[in-house]
Design an enzyme around this catalytic site. Structure first.
Site, PDB file in Angstrom:
ATOM      1  N   SER A 145       0.814  -1.217   0.000  1.00 60.67           N
ATOM      2  CA  SER A 145       0.000   0.000   0.000  1.00 60.67           C
ATOM      3  C   SER A 145       0.847   1.266   0.000  1.00 60.67           C
ATOM      4  CB  SER A 145      -0.939   0.015   1.209  1.00 60.67           C
ATOM      5  OG  SER A 145      -0.207  -0.120   2.425  1.00 60.67           O
ATOM      6  N   ASP A 404      -4.341   6.222  11.389  1.00 60.35           N
ATOM      7  CA  ASP A 404      -3.392   5.717  10.396  1.00 60.35           C
ATOM      8  C   ASP A 404      -2.140   6.569  10.498  1.00 60.35           C
ATOM      9  OD1 ASP A 404      -1.877   4.956   8.261  1.00 60.35           O
ATOM     10  OD2 ASP A 404      -3.430   5.223   6.742  1.00 60.35           O
ATOM     11  N   HIS A 407       0.566   5.425   6.513  1.00 60.21           N
ATOM     12  CA  HIS A 407       0.429   6.006   5.180  1.00 60.21           C
ATOM     13  C   HIS A 407       0.500   7.536   5.271  1.00 60.21           C
ATOM     14  CE1 HIS A 407      -1.546   2.018   5.002  1.00 60.21           C
ATOM     15  NE2 HIS A 407      -0.871   1.949   3.858  1.00 60.21           N
TER      16      HIS A 407
END
Length: 429
Positions: A145, A404, A407
């Site tokens: 990702s 998160d 990311h």
């Protein structure tokens, strides 16, 4: 690209109006001595050809000149009042969980920083230049990702100069793990391939009670390797999935595991993941090199983005957060052991393949690192945090929600990854 050398040399000789024969002889020998020096000087000034051939720029669109090699990994974040090239409401390729602006993140200071390397200059990203470089070429992002995060950042940057057309999407994947765009204006293609280990794997499935990834180190992921011959520029990005519990195979035999399941002897089988990570990186680079030799007339750049550490304050699965709103200052935070070791592994494997691939390198194969580990380490403010969700505190409640801190917001620090990637494409070799 036509090579041009500018060579000018002016000699100022103090010669008598009526020189003697001996004087004329000395001058003649001196001139003969200067000729080889002049030729040596001429050849030293010739530039080297670029790693990826760049079509000639049109007069209306001059292209920036390649910069000398630079260590972009060392430097500091400095304020930049100009802000990003795009925003989260106009770019349509951002994964929802990284669209911090659209999810109403209230602070915006994280948008106004840029990376200044310690010993050189990193120019602001030029989407027209990047598109010019990849004209008639296929750029592939392969990995986890984080690869997708960087690919979507590039798409947003390039879309400010030319609209992309989505020509393929994996209909069976809600995560949009396989996508392809075409920039018709330049006949340029950008693709994303989901491959978190680069090698063959059977992914864990919590819903069915499978909590370990099964990773086969002697077979590459067919989904991307089958398309290798169509790729002109390849960027690999991997790392975080190796931290997840896994069982590792070679020749269909279990060779070890990380956080071994109860049915395996943990004392005998636990091998961690560092060596597995190294094997996966090495196998990938070796296979790309081997297959390139069969198509040696082709120019190809292979790059690997180095590992970036998370910024959770607390455990990620126990309401850990990343609430900072400014970058760390130099020396304020130390690189974690896992991060440093995985970065070093990538750099060493790239250097190893460069030495081993010397013959194919002159045939057009080039290996580079997008070394962003240190600059990413200093940006705890660049993650979505709770704004991986739309308006997470819209009800007024300030209770902790899942964050998160791995990311990157888009726009955000991940755009700098692509500024460095762009410079690698411009590097002379």
């Amino acid at each position: 690209m036509t090579m041009k050398a500018a060579f000018q040399q002016n000699h100022h000789l103090n010669v008598n109006v009526n020189p003697s024969p001996r004087t004329r002889k000395v001058v003649t020998y001196a001139l003969y001595a200067l000729i080889p020096l002049a030729l040596l000087h001429y050849y030293l000034l010739l530039p080297y050809p670029n790693a990826i051939p760049i079509p000639a720029a049109s007069p209306s669109q001059p292209q920036p000149q390649p910069l000398p090699p630079c260590d972009y990994s060392s430097g500091q974040w400095i304020p930049d009042h100009r802000g990003p090239l795009y925003n989260g409401t106009t770019c349509h390729t951002i994964k929802d969980n990284q669209n911090c602006m659209a999810h109403r993140r209230p602070d915006t200071a994280y948008l106004f920083w840029r990376w200044r390397p310690a010993a050189c200059t990193l120019p602001r990203f030029d989407p027209s230049s990047f598109l010019h470089i990849i004209t008639n070429r296929h750029v592939a992002f392969v990995g986890d990702s984080m690869a997708r995060n960087q690919a979507e950042s590039l798409m947003c940057l390039l879309a400010t100069a030319s609209p992309p057309e989505l020509v393929y999407r994996d209909r069976d994947s809600a995560e949009n793990r396989y996508r392809r765009w075409v920039f018709r204006s330049h006949n340029a293609t950008v693709s994303i391939y989901w491959s978190p280990f680069l090698v063959k794997r059977i992914e864990k499935s919590e819903k069915t009670g499978i909590r370990h990834n099964r990773v086969f180190l002697d077979a590459l992921d067919e989904r991307w390797i089958d398309d290798l011959q169509s790729m002109d520029v390849i960027l690999f990005s991997l790392g975080h999935w190796f931290l997840i519990p896994g069982i590792y195979y070679e020749k269909d035999q279990i060779i070890g595991c990380h956080v071994c399941p109860p049915e395996l002897n943990r004392t005998e089988m636990e091998i961690g993941f560092f060596d597995v990570f190294r094997k996966a990186v090495r196998a990938t680079l070796e296979e790309v090199r081997r297959r390139h030799v069969e198509d040696a007339r082709r120019e190809r750049l292979v790059a690997v983005t180095t590992f970036t550490q998370a910024h959770f304050e607390g455990d990620w699965d126990k309401a850990g957060s990343c609430a900072k709103t400014e970058p760390y200052e130099d020396g304020e935070v130390q690189m974690e052991y896992t991060t440093a070791r995985m970065r070093t592994t990538v750099l060493r494997e790239l250097e190893r393949i460069r030495m081993a691939a010397h013959g194919s390198r002159v045939n057009g194969l080039h290996f580079q690192a997008v070394d962003v580990t240190r600059l990413a380490m200093l940006r705890p403010d660049g993650h979505p945090g709770p704004y991986m969700y739309p308006d997470p505190f819209g009800s007024g409640s300030r209770d902790r929600v899942q964050n998160d801190c791995v990311h990157w917001c888009m726009p955000g620090p991940v755009d700098t990854f692509n500024e460095i990637f762009w410079q690698l494409l411009l590097l002379p070799h």
